[in-house]
Design an enzyme around this catalytic site. Structure first.
Site, PDB file in Angstrom:
ATOM      1  N   LYS A  51      -5.707  15.754  22.692  1.00  0.00           N
ATOM      2  CA  LYS A  51      -4.483  14.942  22.806  1.00  0.00           C
ATOM      3  C   LYS A  51      -4.833  13.564  22.865  1.00  0.00           C
ATOM      4  O   LYS A  51      -4.285  12.757  22.242  1.00  0.00           O
ATOM      5  CB  LYS A  51      -3.449  15.283  23.748  1.00  0.00           C
ATOM      6  CG  LYS A  51      -2.989  16.606  23.564  1.00  0.00           C
ATOM      7  CD  LYS A  51      -2.105  17.224  24.757  1.00  0.00           C
ATOM      8  CE  LYS A  51      -1.591  18.799  24.740  1.00  0.00           C
ATOM      9  NZ  LYS A  51      -1.073  19.497  25.789  1.00  0.00           N
ATOM     10  N   GLN A  95       0.133  18.857  31.829  1.00  0.00           N
ATOM     11  CA  GLN A  95      -0.608  19.853  31.251  1.00  0.00           C
ATOM     12  C   GLN A  95      -0.600  21.085  31.870  1.00  0.00           C
ATOM     13  O   GLN A  95      -0.727  21.555  33.022  1.00  0.00           O
ATOM     14  CB  GLN A  95      -2.203  19.591  30.938  1.00  0.00           C
ATOM     15  CG  GLN A  95      -2.842  20.719  30.149  1.00  0.00           C
ATOM     16  CD  GLN A  95      -2.554  20.844  28.832  1.00  0.00           C
ATOM     17  OE1 GLN A  95      -2.447  19.793  28.011  1.00  0.00           O
ATOM     18  NE2 GLN A  95      -2.435  21.894  28.104  1.00  0.00           N
ATOM     19  N   ASP A 118       7.253  16.762  26.015  1.00  0.00           N
ATOM     20  CA  ASP A 118       7.133  18.209  25.642  1.00  0.00           C
ATOM     21  C   ASP A 118       8.377  18.712  25.634  1.00  0.00           C
ATOM     22  O   ASP A 118       8.482  20.032  24.873  1.00  0.00           O
ATOM     23  CB  ASP A 118       6.315  18.880  26.804  1.00  0.00           C
ATOM     24  CG  ASP A 118       4.904  18.972  26.724  1.00  0.00           C
ATOM     25  OD1 ASP A 118       4.341  18.969  25.650  1.00  0.00           O
ATOM     26  OD2 ASP A 118       4.092  19.161  27.700  1.00  0.00           O
TER      27      ASP A 118
END
Ligand code: BQF
Length: 283
Positions: A51, A95, A118
């Protein structure tokens, strides 16, 4: 036939790069993404570095926040709040998975919905359900983009989603419905799975079971999107028996299918977050 996710993702990355350039020229703001990594889960370490690299390639600033495995719930929540209030940060992601002692749900709810790139915050999930503008979770969004960029029409098609997770199955089913597919969701308690998957013109495999989808479960000429990421004997395999299914359907490989799209959709969402915050187009 094979859908090359890696190459489609590379194309989109270039498009995002020019959009980021344009935004930064216009506003003097570089979009910023904070990635919170707790502990040292080996897969998470790989995902986070992928990422960061992708951000770098398109001109998004990434801030990696590495925290010890043993961090208390309250301290992690404070860190999230700090980033909510940091003007240079437009997107925040935690994460997953988190270590067992941490309450994932409570931490996601601490992220400001306007920075939740997200799309996991309940406010954004709600917006998705009612069809409002929102951050769409990266993997489901990547799945839709893969289908559309392969010139496969969704409208009016029979779509079957195998898997009902909050991160993939449910949101991808909602997106297909929004695009006017006729959608069926299958799961572990579904009876006669092959009978249902055989009707699918678009089949999304998101069950997390290696090689669950065999050729005799797939309609001739169907489009099969493999979202599975399973490690078998140290090798990455999907939920689809690729060798078999590839002969009768259009299918995405693992690796190199949905995975690279997921990362690129995160870039797209981060640019969107910066635009909404800086230019304020969204109510
Ligand atoms: C590829 C993820 C499960 C749990 C948490 C490219 C990625 C993966 C595969 C990637 C994933 C999966 C990510 C490939 C991010 C997708 O070439 O096939 C990229 O980086 N992903 C994650 O951040 O957390 C996960 C899967």
């Amino acid at each position: 036939m094979i859908i090359d996710g890696k190459s489609i993702a590379a194309d989109i990355r270039q498009e995002i790069k020019s959009q980021v350039d344009e935004f930064t020229k216009k506003t003097n703001v570089k979009p910023g993404l904070a990635v919170i990594l707790v502990g040292e889960n080996p897969a998470s370490l790989v995902y986070v570095s992928q990422k960061e690299k992708a951000c770098d390639e398109v001109g998004i600033a990434s801030l990696k926040v590495v925290l010890p495995e043993s961090i208390p719930q309250e301290e992690l929540e404070m860190k999230v709040e700090e980033l909510n209030n940091e003007p240079a940060i437009h997107g925040i992601l935690v994460q997953l998975p988190l270590p067992d002692h941490l309450d994932e749900k409570k931490i996601i709810e601490k992220i400001s919905p306007e920075k939740d790139v997200d799309g996991f915050h309940p406010v954004n999930v709600g917006r998705l359900v009612v069809g409002e503008e929102t951050f769409v979770p990266c993997t489901p969004q990547g799945v839709i983009e893969l289908i559309e960029r392969s010139n496969i029409e969704i409208e009016g098609k029979r779509a079957v989603v195998v898997g009902r997770s909050n991160i993939v199955g449910k949101p991808v089913a909602l997106l297909l419905l929004q695009k006017n597919a006729t959608v069926t969701i299958c799961h572990t308690r579904t009876r006669n799975l092959p009978e249902i998957t055989n009707q699918a013109e678009i089949l999304i495999a998101a069950a997390g079971k290696p090689h669950l989808i065999k050729a005799d479960m797939v309609k001739d000429g169907a489009c099969v999107i493999d979202v599975g990421i399973n490690r078998v004997d140290g090798k990455l395999v999907g939920d689809v028996d690729f060798e078999e299914v590839e002969k009768k359907a259009i299918v995405t490989p693992v690796p190199g299918g949905v995975g690279p799209m997921t990362v690129v959709m995160l870039l797209k969402n981060t640019l969107q977050a910066a635009k909404w915050i800086v230019e304020g187009e969204k109510k």
